[in-house]
Design a protein around this motif. Structure first.
Motif, PDB file in Angstrom:
ATOM      1  N   LYS A 267       0.823  -1.212   0.000  1.00 19.25           N
ATOM      2  CA  LYS A 267       0.000   0.000   0.000  1.00 19.25           C
ATOM      3  C   LYS A 267       0.858   1.264   0.000  1.00 19.25           C
ATOM      4  CE  LYS A 267      -3.985  -2.181   2.265  1.00 19.25           C
ATOM      5  NZ  LYS A 267      -4.832  -2.079   1.050  1.00 19.25           N
ATOM      6  N   LYS A 269       2.245   4.669  -0.914  1.00 21.19           N
ATOM      7  CA  LYS A 269       1.729   5.846  -1.606  1.00 21.19           C
ATOM      8  C   LYS A 269       2.851   6.794  -2.021  1.00 21.19           C
ATOM      9  CE  LYS A 269      -2.888   5.893   0.414  1.00 21.19           C
ATOM     10  NZ  LYS A 269      -3.920   6.687   1.148  1.00 21.19           N
ATOM     11  N   ASN A 289       1.203  -0.903  -6.290  1.00 13.41           N
ATOM     12  CA  ASN A 289       1.135  -0.019  -5.130  1.00 13.41           C
ATOM     13  C   ASN A 289       0.329   1.215  -5.522  1.00 13.41           C
ATOM     14  OD1 ASN A 289       2.794  -0.885  -2.609  1.00 13.41           O
ATOM     15  ND2 ASN A 289       4.080  -1.529  -4.333  1.00 13.41           N
ATOM     16  N   GLN A 290       0.543   2.333  -4.837  1.00 13.50           N
ATOM     17  CA  GLN A 290      -0.206   3.560  -5.123  1.00 13.50           C
ATOM     18  C   GLN A 290       0.746   4.736  -5.330  1.00 13.50           C
ATOM     19  OE1 GLN A 290      -3.187   3.955  -1.966  1.00 13.50           O
ATOM     20  NE2 GLN A 290      -3.281   1.731  -1.820  1.00 13.50           N
ATOM     21  N   SER A 292       2.877   7.710  -7.044  1.00 14.88           N
ATOM     22  CA  SER A 292       2.561   8.702  -8.077  1.00 14.88           C
ATOM     23  C   SER A 292       3.701   9.685  -8.328  1.00 14.88           C
ATOM     24  CB  SER A 292       1.300   9.487  -7.695  1.00 14.88           C
ATOM     25  OG  SER A 292       1.481  10.156  -6.447  1.00 14.88           O
ATOM     26  N   ASN A 309       0.557   1.290 -10.749  1.00 16.82           N
ATOM     27  CA  ASN A 309       0.637   2.353  -9.754  1.00 16.82           C
ATOM     28  C   ASN A 309      -0.220   3.522 -10.233  1.00 16.82           C
ATOM     29  OD1 ASN A 309       2.577   2.013  -7.306  1.00 16.82           O
ATOM     30  ND2 ASN A 309       3.625   0.945  -8.976  1.00 16.82           N
ATOM     31  N   ASP A 310       0.018   4.727  -9.714  1.00 18.44           N
ATOM     32  CA  ASP A 310      -0.803   5.889 -10.057  1.00 18.44           C
ATOM     33  C   ASP A 310       0.010   7.011 -10.693  1.00 18.44           C
ATOM     34  OD1 ASP A 310      -3.104   4.675  -9.067  1.00 18.44           O
ATOM     35  OD2 ASP A 310      -2.771   5.436  -7.033  1.00 18.44           O
ATOM     36  N   ASN A 339      -0.537   2.261 -15.406  1.00 17.47           N
ATOM     37  CA  ASN A 339      -0.479   3.486 -14.621  1.00 17.47           C
ATOM     38  C   ASN A 339      -1.494   4.455 -15.237  1.00 17.47           C
ATOM     39  OD1 ASN A 339       1.768   3.765 -12.418  1.00 17.47           O
ATOM     40  ND2 ASN A 339       2.657   2.464 -14.019  1.00 17.47           N
ATOM     41  N   ASP A 370      -9.667   1.370 -11.852  1.00 15.75           N
ATOM     42  CA  ASP A 370      -8.769   0.670 -10.937  1.00 15.75           C
ATOM     43  C   ASP A 370      -7.888  -0.264 -11.752  1.00 15.75           C
ATOM     44  OD1 ASP A 370     -10.196  -1.633 -11.546  1.00 15.75           O
ATOM     45  OD2 ASP A 370     -11.498  -1.476  -9.776  1.00 15.75           O
TER      46      ASP A 370
END
Length: 390
Positions: A267, A269, A289-290, A292, A309-310, A339, A370
């Motif tokens: 998790k 970020k 994961n998250q 960015s 990821n983001d 992404n 998502d």
């Protein structure tokens, strides 16, 4: 004939006789005497003789098992529906008894097993309450112990000090007691994947005492933070499929020899910009994961996974703030699919990472999508040499 001439002849005869006698004496090693024996030179012993190497083993084998004549030091007892460990002959070094129905371990089968180097008890039904406390500690030469895929709730202890590899994956272990690891100074590989480990279960200086540890696997557990007090010797860390949300700043200062870090399916970020500024890091898995924001990529890194990821943009100038043609970055592979990137990757990536061979750019997600479904990815075209030179 004058008297002087006669005297010379006698002297010559006497001299020739002496020479013959001296030549005969050269072949005599020692005087033969009925009352004495020849003296034998004393030998100095520099080390104790290896009596164990001179023992003639009978190479017996347990009736439930198989011992190949080509290598009688191994005893194969696997896939035989055994419910108990048979008696192990003294000469056996490798015991393979995986894939059986064994629930308990007593000391009796190991009484004579003083030569054991490796035991494979994986894929059985072992329960911690049915494992004798000192059953493994008496095996002074044991180097490898495989206990994965059982029903263990605790780490067996004490364990032999000579142990180098300990596999405990796929059990029900929730904590590592200090007494289980404090003597394992020679351990190089510890596998605890797919257990029930929590932060409280590895609290304190549980791992720091293992001064030779090179690889630790804690994937598929319930960790919410990075394991503390890893030894300086560590080279590979596997933490996939946990609940870790952050990496403390300066966390890797105590592990300068790290080569590989796997943290996909967590998790995360964000990470500190220079979190991975390590001089030996070669492989970095951060997919699923998250994340960015970009971070500094060390020169030694060869494989980088940032998929799922983001990231909305990937600032290569931040990842690679300077160029050094004499000491170029080693990155050869990067995965970026799934992404939220828009447009092709900046061609500057090929100047900053001149060894780059493949980029998995693939399909990208929209802001409201998502990443639950895997997407097909493809390799983008590499810009031509003329464009790079401008």
């Amino acid at each position: 004939m004058t008297s002087s001439r006669i005297l010379k002849i006698l002297c010559l005869h006497l001299l020739s006789g002496a020479l013959v006698l001296s030549q005969e004496l050269d072949y005599i090693d020692y005087d033969i005497d009925d009352n004495s024996s020849p003296k034998v030179p004393r030998q100095s012993v520099t080390q104790q003789p290896d009596y164990d190497a001179q023992i003639m083993y009978s190479y017996e084998c347990a009736s439930e098992c198989f011992c190949p004549s080509s290598y009688p030091f191994a005893m194969y007892c696997d896939h035989r529906k055994l419910k108990a460990i048979p008696n192990i002959p003294r000469h056996v070094r490798h015991l393979y008894i995986q894939h059986n129905d064994i629930e308990k371990i007593t000391s009796k089968p190991f009484i004579n097993a003083t030569s054991l180097r490796e035991i494979n008890l994986s894929y059985n039904k072992l329960q911690s309450s049915k494992v004798d406390k000192d059953v493994f500690s008496i095996l002074k030469k044991l180097i490898q112990l495989h206990l994965e895929h059982n029903n263990l709730e605790d780490v067996p202890s004490p364990l032999p000090k000579a142990l180098k590899r300990l596999n405990l994956g796929f059990n029900k272990i929730s904590k590592i007691p200090a007494e289980a690891t404090q003597e394992l100074t020679k351990l190089t590989v510890l596998d605890l994947c797919s257990n029930r480990l929590t932060d409280a279960g590895i609290k304190g200086k549980i791992l720091s005492g293992m001064k030779s540890l090179m690889q630790i696997n804690m994937c598929n557990n319930k960790l919410k933070s990075m394991p503390t007090d890893l030894p300086e010797s560590i080279q590979q860390i596997s933490l996939e499929n946990n609940l870790i949300s952050t990496i403390p700043e300066g966390y890797f200062k105590k592990t300068p020899n790290l080569l590989s870090l796997r943290m996909s399916h967590n998790k995360l970020k964000s990470v500190a910009y220079i979190a991975f500024n390590l001089s030996k890091l070669m492989e970095l898995h951060l997919g699923h994961n998250q994340l960015s924001k970009p971070f500094f990529v060390p020169r030694t890194l060869e494989h980088l996974y940032l998929n799922h990821n983001d990231f909305k943009d990937l600032n290569i100038s931040l990842m690679c703030p300077s160029l050094d043609l004499g000491n170029p970055n080693m990155l050869t592979f990067i995965r970026l699919d799934n992404n939220k990137l828009r447009g092709p990757l900046d061609y500057y990536a090929y100047r900053c990472f001149p060894r780059l061979m493949m980029i998995f750019y693939g399909n990208q997600r929209k802001d409201d999508e998502d990443d639950s479904e895997p997407q097909k990815y493809e390799k983008p075209k590499r810009p031509g040499a003329t464009r790079l030179s401008t």
